[in-house]
Design an enzyme around this catalytic site. Structure first.
Site, mmCIF file in Angstrom:
data_model
loop_
_atom_site.group_PDB
_atom_site.id
_atom_site.type_symbol
_atom_site.label_atom_id
_atom_site.label_comp_id
_atom_site.label_asym_id
_atom_site.label_seq_id
_atom_site.Cartn_x
_atom_site.Cartn_y
_atom_site.Cartn_z
ATOM 1 N N SER A 206 -5.738 -23.481 -33.733
ATOM 2 C CA SER A 206 -6.269 -23.894 -35.031
ATOM 3 C C SER A 206 -7.777 -24.103 -34.914
ATOM 4 O O SER A 206 -8.348 -24.009 -33.828
ATOM 5 C CB SER A 206 -5.588 -25.176 -35.488
ATOM 6 O OG SER A 206 -6.024 -26.237 -34.668
ATOM 7 N N LYS A 207 -8.369 -24.387 -36.064
ATOM 8 C CA LYS A 207 -9.837 -24.522 -36.154
ATOM 9 C C LYS A 207 -10.446 -25.395 -35.059
ATOM 10 O O LYS A 207 -11.540 -25.114 -34.578
ATOM 11 C CB LYS A 207 -10.194 -25.136 -37.507
ATOM 12 C CG LYS A 207 -10.379 -24.109 -38.585
ATOM 13 C CD LYS A 207 -11.165 -24.730 -39.740
ATOM 14 C CE LYS A 207 -11.082 -23.829 -40.950
ATOM 15 N NZ LYS A 207 -10.214 -24.314 -42.004
ATOM 16 N N ARG A 208 -9.715 -26.452 -34.696
ATOM 17 C CA ARG A 208 -10.336 -27.352 -33.717
ATOM 18 C C ARG A 208 -10.488 -26.695 -32.342
ATOM 19 O O ARG A 208 -11.179 -27.202 -31.475
ATOM 20 C CB ARG A 208 -9.596 -28.686 -33.641
ATOM 21 C CG ARG A 208 -8.222 -28.568 -33.132
ATOM 22 C CD ARG A 208 -7.385 -29.804 -33.424
ATOM 23 N NE ARG A 208 -6.023 -29.515 -33.076
ATOM 24 C CZ ARG A 208 -5.566 -29.560 -31.844
ATOM 25 N NH1 ARG A 208 -6.350 -29.927 -30.859
ATOM 26 N NH2 ARG A 208 -4.308 -29.254 -31.597
#
Ligand code: GLU
Length: 488
Positions: free
Chosen positions: A254-256
């Site tokens: 995911s984005k993180r």
């Protein structure tokens, strides 16, 4: 597999840019279709009016086109089983909703969001699994009328039985779900829009999809979808749920974890064929540790089993490493074309006025040091006098007495015209070596430092062949005057 040609689909929801995980699902479907000579369909799942945007759809289609994942039926292509946007298929969902209502498989539910929220909170408080407890399941006609008279618009829920749900997944083998653990679920919302699980069954059936290949995060949806297939008397497709891409901490990518969309990698200068190659082989290899694989070969050797069995960690460094290999091995002319926007973005606004043959020599000299196309600006700076700077490292290196002797000898060597012949580099090095008696690293490093301003970079003979004699002299003079100041 059946003798018929497979029909598979990729069904993005246009609620944001194409995630690499979804691009991988699209690729698997595409490769599966091409491998078996079947058809690949693109369907836009745009029923979520709040999150869906036409801009996202445009960008997803652009990204698929950039990856060269082309579809046989779908937006922009048409096809016999369209329309290919769910928003344009609402009549079809209404038709099948009526059939399900008549068969008693679906009932209207008048509960408000607030009431459902309260039920959920209560179940959680009692440490029970939150699900719909069936308040509207057995209402009689007059109870329904009463609720409708209060102005409540009903949603429609699927009546779950107690039977178990079993199927054989092409990747994961035998799967079994307990229907008793699932509450009656909504298939059409109170605003008349079908829920994902219902629309997808109607569409996959009407579009004659033979194989549904998607991420394993959809497994629980598959159980619900099978109940709807059964209720409608539709033969379900074969399902294949592939493992997901994971971040370095083994949680879903995911984005993180950093860049996760196709668009981001594209803008950072990853080549489309590299992203495809990487996504196709993520978590596996062609055997013998071989990693570079062209599309044709991916199609020939594609196997669902190998592709999606276990979760694979997305390793950006490896992606860049692979990108570097393609950059080094690719055709110089097309590499130059692809680099042009990145060169412009690095501030070389007049790149089109540069001599193309010279520019290609520059690119050829530095391509070994590029891992993404966006590295080009920094790497080619050494060939432009107005961008030439002596780095701190180069200054330190040139600060040594012996280095300065080499540079002075280089300056004298450059005074011996002409410098145009191919062997000029060798000739100059010979002169400097003779004059100073310095050899090896002690000879080449100061020359590299003074000529490029850096202590690492392309082969020196290439650098000498690209820079004009005037430019070489200018750099040596500038460096000497600066360094003499330091050494005084
Ligand atoms: N629109 C769904 C998604 O983007 C498609 C899932 C499916 O393939 O059925 O997750």
């Amino acid at each position: 597999m059946t003798a018929e040609k497979p029909r598979v689909r990729f069904a993005p929801s246009p609620t944001g840019d194409l995630h690499v995980g979804n691009a991988r699902t699209a690729l698997f479907n595409y490769l599966f279709a091409r491998h078996h000579g079947g058809e690949f369909i693109l369907r836009v799942e745009d029923t979520d009016s709040v999150r869906t945007s036409t801009d996202s759809e445009r960008r997803i289609l652009e990204d698929l086109a950039w990856l060269a994942i082309d579809w046989d039926e779908g937006p922009g292509r048409g096809g016999a089983k369209g329309p290919y946007h769910q928003r344009e298929r609402l009549d079809l969902y209404s038709h099948y909703l009526k059939i399900l209502i008549q068969a008693g498989c679906v009932y209207p539910c008048y509960c408000t969001e607030k009431e459902l929220e309260a039920e959920r909170a209560e179940l959680i408080f009692r440490k029970m699994m939150p699900r719909y407890m069936g308040k509207c399941r057995n209402l009689n006609d007059s109870e329904r009328k009463n609720l409708a008279d209060q102005g409540r618009e009903p949603a429609y829920r699927f009546r779950i039985g107690t039977e178990s749900i079993a199927f054989t997944d092409l990747i994961r083998g035998a799967m079994k779900f307990d229907a008793g653990a699932i509450g009656d679920f909504i298939i059409v919302r109170s605003n008349g829009i079908p829920a994902y699980n219902f629309a997808v069954v109607v569409d996959d059936y009407l579009m004659s999809i033979s194989h549904v290949i998607r991420g394993e995060d959809h497994l629980s949806n598959t159980a619900l979808q099978l109940l709807i297939y059964r209720a409608l008397g539709f033969k379900p497709p074969v399902f294949a749920h592939h493992a997901l891409i994971l971040g370095k901490d083994r949680s879903k990518l995911s984005k993180r974890h950093g860049s996760v969309t196709v668009r981001e990698f594209r803008e950072r200068g990853i080549l489309p064929e590299v992203l495809l190659n990487y996504l196709a082989l993520l978590g596996s290899s062609l055997g013998g540790g071989r990693e570079v694989c062209a599309l044709e070969e991916m199609i020939t050797s594609f196997s669902l089993d190998r592709a999606g069995k276990s979760g694979a960690i997305f390793d950006e460094d490896k992606l860049k490493w692979l990108n570097g290999i393609y950059i080094r091995q690719g055709d110089l002319h097309s590499l130059t074309e692809r680099l042009l926007p990145f060169i412009r973005a690095a501030g070389y606004h007049k790149v089109d006025t540069l001599d193309r043959v010279w520019l290609e020599r520059v690119i050829d000299a530095v391509r070994g040091d590029l891992s993404t196309l966006s590295d080009i600006g920094d790497q080619m700076d050494i060939f432009f006098d107005d961008r030439y700077v002596l780095s701190g490292e180069a200054q330190r290196l040139l600060g040594k007495e012996q280095a300065l002797t080499v540079v002075r000898a280089l300056q004298e060597g450059l005074e011996h015209p002409p410098l145009s012949a191919d062997n000029s580099y060798r000739r100059i090095i010979e002169i400097v070596k003779r004059k100073t008696g310095v050899t090896g690293k002690n000879l080449f490093m100061p020359i590299r430092a003074v000529v490029t301003g850096r202590i690492r970079g392309p082969e020196l003979d290439k650098v000498f062949a690209i820079l004009s004699p005037a430019s070489l002299k200018h750099r040596v003079e500038t460096a000497i005057s600066g360094l003499s100041g330091i050494n005084r």
